[in-house]
Enzyme design. Structure first.
Site, PDB file in Angstrom:
ATOM      1  N   ARG A 155      34.327  30.651  47.502  1.00 12.40           N
ATOM      2  CA  ARG A 155      33.374  29.559  47.696  1.00 12.40           C
ATOM      3  C   ARG A 155      33.923  28.471  48.616  1.00 12.40           C
ATOM      4  NH1 ARG A 155      33.119  25.426  44.342  1.00 12.40           N
ATOM      5  NH2 ARG A 155      30.904  25.624  43.904  1.00 12.40           N
ATOM      6  N   GLU A 187      51.427  45.637  27.611  1.00 14.05           N
ATOM      7  CA  GLU A 187      52.342  44.592  27.153  1.00 14.05           C
ATOM      8  C   GLU A 187      52.956  43.811  28.316  1.00 14.05           C
ATOM      9  OE1 GLU A 187      52.225  43.788  24.109  1.00 14.05           O
ATOM     10  OE2 GLU A 187      53.688  42.203  24.448  1.00 14.05           O
ATOM     11  N   PRO A 194      50.450  35.648  32.813  1.00 15.88           N
ATOM     12  CA  PRO A 194      50.520  34.331  32.157  1.00 15.88           C
ATOM     13  C   PRO A 194      51.840  33.620  32.422  1.00 15.88           C
ATOM     14  CG  PRO A 194      50.610  36.104  30.520  1.00 15.88           C
ATOM     15  CD  PRO A 194      50.338  36.744  31.841  1.00 15.88           C
ATOM     16  N   ASP A 222      33.196  18.687  44.775  1.00 12.51           N
ATOM     17  CA  ASP A 222      33.489  19.288  43.485  1.00 12.51           C
ATOM     18  C   ASP A 222      34.660  18.572  42.815  1.00 12.51           C
ATOM     19  OD1 ASP A 222      31.621  21.288  43.305  1.00 12.51           O
ATOM     20  OD2 ASP A 222      32.894  22.841  44.168  1.00 12.51           O
TER      21      ASP A 222
END
Ligand code: SAM
Length: 230
Positions: free
Chosen positions: A151, A114, A87, A166
């Protein structure tokens, strides 16, 4: 293209590769995806991959040696782009997917616990986050990245034009789409789409894409306007 995924939970990854576009891409040889359980590369007696943090604190930390051993077991790992899922990484988007899809070989590490022993970072080229929220492990994030890359490989989608249209592919969201029936509970398909005038339809779709982007994603709209000036 080759993709290697290092994970402690191969069974979270493998089933997702046997469906839809990821199945098509692997089945027809557009991409080779290898999933490695890096616990097998632990040198500890009980094959542990984590330990408590130096300095104390909550949770366990992923140890460096099983990860580096697993990385080095991969053929040609020196030349691969090595991605750490975290993150704390750069936020993933379609532009990054397009760039990654041009690589010959990618290795992705799915974290857990963690966090990582900080020294693991030295063995990776790029850190990617799929958004400002925290998942339990990197598997779902890695699958999101792999799906979005695969893709974009020419030939994987039966109609490559659909990837170009898209959302995000030209800094705009996609235009509204309709299919049968023409009228459903009083809601009609716009007449223009039934007109058969391809140029007019393309113009309408483009205008709708711009309008939709302006309303839903002012940040993207601003970027689109700036790109136009270049
Ligand atoms: N304590 C860590 C921190 O604050 O950065 C979060 C650890 S998270 C519970 C465990 C693992 O899940 C991470 O090492 C990473 O591999 C993965 N992960 C969690 N959220 C993610 C995200 N938004 N994007 C990419 N990977 C993520």
């Amino acid at each position: 293209m080759r993709i290697d995924i290092l994970t402690l939970f191969p069974d979270m990854i493998k089933p997702a590769l046997s469906h839809s576009m990821m199945w098509r891409a692997t089945h027809y040889g557009f991409v080779n995806i290898h999933v490695h359980d890096f616990r097998a590369f632990s040198e500890s007696k009980h094959k542990s991959v984590d330990d408590s943090p130096y300095g104390g604190g909550a949770g366990m930390v992923l140890r460096v040696e099983p990860v580096v051993n697993a990385l080095r077991s991969i053929e040609n790992h020196e030349h691969a782009l090595k991605i750490l899922m975290t993150p704390q990484g750069i936020t993933y988007n379609q532009t990054r997917a397009e760039t990654l899809s041009k690589n010959e070989h990618i290795i992705i590490l799915c974290g857990h616990y963690e966090g990582y022993d900080e020294r693991i970072r030295d063995y990776f080229d790029v850190e990617i986050s799929i958004g400002d929220y925290v998942l339990t492990g990197g598997e779902i994030a890695a699958l999101a990245v792999v799906d979005s890359i695969v893709r974009l490989i020419p030939g994987v989608l039966s109609n490559d034009a659909s990837a170009q249209e898209d959302s995000f592919s030209n800094a705009l969201l996609e235009y509204p789409q309709y299919t049968r029936p023409r009228v459903y509970e009083g809601k009609s398909v716009p007449d223009i789409l039934l007109s058969g005038h391809h140029e007019e339809i393309a113009k309408w779709r483009f205008e709708e894409a711009v309008r939709r982007t302006k309303i839903r994603r002012p940040d993207l709209y601003q970027q689109y306007q700036e790109n136009k000036k270049k």
